[in-house]
Design a protein around this motif. Structure first.
Motif, PDB file in Angstrom:
ATOM      1  N   THR A 197      14.522 143.464 -54.391  1.00  0.00           N
ATOM      2  CA  THR A 197      14.234 142.557 -52.695  1.00  0.00           C
ATOM      3  C   THR A 197      15.064 140.930 -53.381  1.00  0.00           C
ATOM      4  OG1 THR A 197      12.120 141.805 -53.168  1.00  0.00           O
ATOM      5  CG2 THR A 197      12.491 143.744 -52.311  1.00  0.00           C
ATOM      6  N   TYR A 198      16.100 141.007 -52.087  1.00  0.00           N
ATOM      7  CA  TYR A 198      17.136 138.988 -52.746  1.00  0.00           C
ATOM      8  C   TYR A 198      15.394 138.249 -51.214  1.00  0.00           C
ATOM      9  CZ  TYR A 198      20.418 135.810 -52.042  1.00  0.00           C
ATOM     10  OH  TYR A 198      20.863 135.264 -51.695  1.00  0.00           O
ATOM     11  N   ASP A 207      17.858 144.751 -50.515  1.00  0.00           N
ATOM     12  CA  ASP A 207      19.785 144.642 -50.815  1.00  0.00           C
ATOM     13  C   ASP A 207      20.057 145.131 -51.925  1.00  0.00           C
ATOM     14  OD1 ASP A 207      21.846 143.171 -50.568  1.00  0.00           O
ATOM     15  OD2 ASP A 207      21.444 141.645 -49.921  1.00  0.00           O
ATOM     16  N   TYR A 208      21.045 146.062 -51.403  1.00  0.00           N
ATOM     17  CA  TYR A 208      21.804 147.281 -52.127  1.00  0.00           C
ATOM     18  C   TYR A 208      22.748 146.386 -52.942  1.00  0.00           C
ATOM     19  CZ  TYR A 208      18.523 149.531 -49.658  1.00  0.00           C
ATOM     20  OH  TYR A 208      17.498 150.278 -48.955  1.00  0.00           O
ATOM     21  N   ARG A 209      23.500 145.548 -52.539  1.00  0.00           N
ATOM     22  CA  ARG A 209      24.670 144.562 -53.178  1.00  0.00           C
ATOM     23  C   ARG A 209      24.140 144.209 -54.404  1.00  0.00           C
ATOM     24  NH1 ARG A 209      25.667 140.032 -49.084  1.00  0.00           N
ATOM     25  NH2 ARG A 209      23.972 139.795 -49.123  1.00  0.00           N
ATOM     26  N   LEU A 268      25.609 140.637 -55.695  1.00  0.00           N
ATOM     27  CA  LEU A 268      25.283 139.843 -54.750  1.00  0.00           C
ATOM     28  C   LEU A 268      25.432 138.548 -55.785  1.00  0.00           C
ATOM     29  CD1 LEU A 268      23.533 138.870 -52.604  1.00  0.00           C
ATOM     30  CD2 LEU A 268      21.311 139.350 -53.139  1.00  0.00           C
TER      31      LEU A 268
END
Length: 68
Positions: free
Chosen positions: A39-40, A45-47, A50
């Motif tokens: 988690t971000y 977030d799947y990047r 990122l």
């Protein structure tokens, strides 16, 4: 909560996971991000690329990392 001192403007998510020794290698870092295990700032977030910046919080397997 652990902290990570950012030296530049940002660090990519997968590089952060490797730098904190939460994964063994880059392909494992990519896999856990793609599977939604990271988690971000409280959101999955799947990047992989990122850009994590100062003030952000990343969590993986119960380990929270604050970027300072």
């Amino acid at each position: 909560m652990q902290t990570f001192k950012l030296e530049g403007e940002f660090i990519h998510m997968i590089q952060l996971l490797k730098a904190m020794n939460l994964v063994e290698h880059g392909s494992m870092a990519q896999r856990v991000v793609e599977e939604g295990l990271v988690t971000y700032n409280g959101v999955v977030d799947y990047r992989k690329r990122l850009k994590v910046r100062k003030g952000d919080i990343v969590e993986f397997e119960g380990t929270k990392i604050q970027i300072i």
